[in-house]
Structures are given as C-alpha cells and as structure tokens.
Write a protein that holds these residues in place. Structure first.
Motif, short mmCIF file in Angstrom:
data_model
loop_
_atom_site.label_atom_id
_atom_site.label_comp_id
_atom_site.label_asym_id
_atom_site.label_seq_id
_atom_site.Cartn_x
_atom_site.Cartn_y
_atom_site.Cartn_z
N ASN A 1 -48.19 -120.38 -17.27
CA ASN A 1 -48.78 -121.51 -17.99
C ASN A 1 -50.13 -121.82 -17.35
OD1 ASN A 1 -49.25 -123.78 -19.49
ND2 ASN A 1 -47.66 -125.01 -18.54
N TYR A 2 -51.20 -121.68 -18.12
CA TYR A 2 -52.55 -122.01 -17.67
C TYR A 2 -52.83 -123.45 -18.09
CZ TYR A 2 -52.85 -116.96 -17.22
OH TYR A 2 -52.62 -115.66 -16.87
N ASP A 3 -52.52 -124.41 -17.23
CA ASP A 3 -52.56 -125.84 -17.58
C ASP A 3 -53.91 -126.29 -18.12
OD1 ASP A 3 -49.94 -126.26 -16.95
OD2 ASP A 3 -50.34 -127.15 -14.99
N SER A 4 -54.97 -125.97 -17.43
CA SER A 4 -56.28 -126.51 -17.80
C SER A 4 -56.81 -125.94 -19.12
CB SER A 4 -57.28 -126.29 -16.67
OG SER A 4 -57.34 -124.92 -16.35
N MET A 5 -56.27 -124.82 -19.56
CA MET A 5 -56.73 -124.21 -20.82
C MET A 5 -55.68 -124.31 -21.91
SD MET A 5 -58.84 -120.93 -19.26
CE MET A 5 -57.65 -119.81 -19.76
N ASP A 6 -54.53 -124.92 -21.61
CA ASP A 6 -53.42 -125.07 -22.54
C ASP A 6 -53.04 -123.72 -23.16
OD1 ASP A 6 -51.43 -126.59 -23.72
OD2 ASP A 6 -52.61 -126.92 -25.54
N LEU A 7 -52.92 -122.71 -22.30
CA LEU A 7 -52.51 -121.36 -22.72
C LEU A 7 -51.22 -120.98 -22.02
CD1 LEU A 7 -55.75 -119.17 -22.55
CD2 LEU A 7 -54.41 -119.71 -24.58
N LYS A 8 -50.43 -120.15 -22.70
CA LYS A 8 -49.22 -119.60 -22.10
C LYS A 8 -49.21 -118.10 -22.32
CE LYS A 8 -46.45 -123.72 -22.56
NZ LYS A 8 -45.26 -124.34 -23.10
N ARG A 9 -48.57 -117.41 -21.38
CA ARG A 9 -48.42 -115.97 -21.47
C ARG A 9 -47.02 -115.64 -21.00
NH1 ARG A 9 -51.68 -111.53 -17.92
NH2 ARG A 9 -50.51 -112.57 -16.29
N SER A 10 -46.34 -114.73 -21.66
CA SER A 10 -44.99 -114.36 -21.25
C SER A 10 -44.76 -112.88 -21.49
CB SER A 10 -43.95 -115.21 -22.00
OG SER A 10 -44.07 -114.99 -23.38
N GLY A 11 -43.71 -112.38 -20.86
CA GLY A 11 -43.38 -110.97 -21.03
C GLY A 11 -42.33 -110.52 -20.04
N VAL A 12 -42.23 -109.22 -19.90
CA VAL A 12 -41.22 -108.62 -19.02
C VAL A 12 -41.90 -107.69 -18.03
CG1 VAL A 12 -39.36 -108.76 -20.71
CG2 VAL A 12 -40.79 -106.72 -20.63
N SER A 13 -41.20 -107.49 -16.92
CA SER A 13 -41.67 -106.51 -15.94
C SER A 13 -40.46 -105.80 -15.36
CB SER A 13 -42.49 -107.17 -14.83
OG SER A 13 -41.66 -107.95 -14.00
N ALA A 14 -40.68 -104.61 -14.87
CA ALA A 14 -39.64 -103.83 -14.22
C ALA A 14 -40.27 -103.14 -13.02
CB ALA A 14 -39.04 -102.81 -15.18
N GLY A 15 -39.49 -102.97 -11.98
CA GLY A 15 -40.03 -102.33 -10.79
C GLY A 15 -38.97 -101.56 -10.03
N LEU A 16 -39.43 -100.53 -9.34
CA LEU A 16 -38.59 -99.70 -8.50
C LEU A 16 -39.21 -99.70 -7.11
CD1 LEU A 16 -36.21 -97.65 -8.39
CD2 LEU A 16 -37.89 -95.88 -8.94
N GLY A 17 -38.40 -99.93 -6.09
CA GLY A 17 -38.97 -100.00 -4.75
C GLY A 17 -38.00 -99.51 -3.69
N LEU A 18 -38.49 -99.50 -2.48
CA LEU A 18 -37.70 -99.13 -1.30
C LEU A 18 -37.79 -100.26 -0.30
CD1 LEU A 18 -38.83 -95.43 -0.73
CD2 LEU A 18 -36.64 -96.23 -1.66
N GLY A 19 -36.80 -100.35 0.56
CA GLY A 19 -36.84 -101.39 1.57
C GLY A 19 -35.93 -101.08 2.73
N MET A 20 -35.96 -101.99 3.70
CA MET A 20 -35.14 -101.83 4.88
C MET A 20 -34.67 -103.19 5.35
SD MET A 20 -36.15 -100.27 8.59
CE MET A 20 -37.16 -101.67 8.99
N ASN A 21 -33.40 -103.27 5.74
CA ASN A 21 -32.86 -104.46 6.38
C ASN A 21 -32.60 -104.14 7.84
OD1 ASN A 21 -32.78 -105.99 4.10
ND2 ASN A 21 -30.63 -105.68 3.69
N TYR A 22 -32.93 -105.09 8.70
CA TYR A 22 -32.58 -105.00 10.11
C TYR A 22 -31.61 -106.14 10.38
CZ TYR A 22 -32.82 -105.50 15.14
OH TYR A 22 -32.49 -105.62 16.47
N PHE A 23 -30.36 -105.79 10.69
CA PHE A 23 -29.32 -106.79 10.93
C PHE A 23 -29.43 -107.29 12.36
CE2 PHE A 23 -27.72 -104.92 7.10
CZ PHE A 23 -27.15 -106.00 6.44
N VAL A 24 -29.80 -108.57 12.53
CA VAL A 24 -29.89 -109.17 13.86
C VAL A 24 -28.51 -109.66 14.31
CG1 VAL A 24 -32.31 -109.80 13.69
CG2 VAL A 24 -30.59 -111.39 12.87
N SER A 25 -27.58 -109.81 13.37
CA SER A 25 -26.17 -110.10 13.65
C SER A 25 -25.38 -109.51 12.49
CB SER A 25 -25.94 -111.61 13.78
OG SER A 25 -26.00 -112.24 12.52
N SER A 26 -24.07 -109.71 12.50
CA SER A 26 -23.27 -109.14 11.41
C SER A 26 -23.53 -109.84 10.08
CB SER A 26 -21.78 -109.21 11.77
OG SER A 26 -21.39 -110.55 11.96
#
Length: 153
Positions: A82-107
């Motif tokens: 929502n672009y408040d000062s221009m009274d405009l809206k934009r909407s849609g969808v996105s999809a993504g594929l990624g990689l990551g890592m978790n480091y467990f500091v405890s269980s």
C-alpha cells in the motif's frame, strides 16, 4: 550529494511457525509486515509504503540430528503493498527456493541463516490498464539473506 537530501527509515517483521511432519520435513506458515518512510528535504510530507505478506513453506532438513543442520526451503507468499501517499495498491504472489543452516545452541534453540537462490514474483497495481510485473531471479545476493532464531518444542 543527494544522500544528504533524502531520509529513509524502514522495518520488516515476518515470524514463521512450522511443524515437523517427519524427522526431515517441516511445513508452516508466515505472516509479515513491513513499513518504510521516505522524507525529502524541502518537500512537505513524506512517502509511506506498507507491506503485508501471508505465506507457506516446506523445508527438508538434510542433517536433522546434528548440531549444524542444513536445509532446503520452498515458500509461496501472497503480498500486498500500500503506497499511502499516492493512494495506490499493488498485490501478487511470489515463490522462492533457498538453502539454509541451523546451529542448535541447545536441544530446543537454534540460530538460523538462510539464502534465497531462486525467486519468482508476479505483482500488479490496482488501477485500470495496469500490467503484471513479473520478475525471475537466479543467484544469491545480500538482499536474499535472512537471519533468525528458532524454538523447537
């Protein structure tokens, strides 16, 4: 220097909740909100933008029982801006594929870092005659990095 004439402030919060459906697979959802404001010296008023994101994700953990756990992540989101000062809206969808890592500091607690590798989005403004903006991205850059903290029940 135009940088001295422009003041920008922004924040985004996007918590995720996930559940393990097996030892290696987690599914979940997220709800995100972002806001940014731009002020230009010598111009009255400000330019405000608010973002809302609702989405789901699935993850595959390659090494779920290790202190360092690598994962692949697939997510799909609905986005609304929502672009408040221009009274405009934009909407849609996105999809993504990624990689990551978790480091467990405890269980139960882990620190997470993720990197988006493949992204697709299709957005459209809400006025007559507006066309879809379709973007496709391949590769990693600093805007696709996420950091977080997880609690495992």
């Amino acid at each position: 220097n135009s940088g001295d004439l422009l003041t920008t402030s922004a924040f985004t919060i996007a918590p995720k909740v996930g559940f393990f459906v097996s030892e290696n697979i987690a599914i979940g959802g997220k709800l995100g909100f972002g806001s940014s404001k731009v002020e230009i010296e010598g111009v009255s008023g400000e330019f405000k933008v608010n973002d809302l994101t609702v989405g789901g994700f699935a993850r595959y953990y390659f090494t779920p029982s290790n202190q360092f756990s690598l994962f692949g992540d697939l997510g799909i989101d609905y986005m609304s801006t929502n672009y408040d000062s221009m009274d405009l809206k934009r909407s849609g969808v996105s999809a993504g594929l990624g990689l990551g890592m978790n480091y467990f500091v405890s269980s139960n607690f882990s620190i997470e870092a993720g990197l988006g590798l493949l992204n697709f989005s299709s957005m459209k403004f809400d006025f007559d005659g507006a066309e879809n903006e379709t973007n496709f991205g391949l590769g990693a850059n600093l805007t696709n990095i996420s950091l977080g903290v997880n609690y495992k029940f």
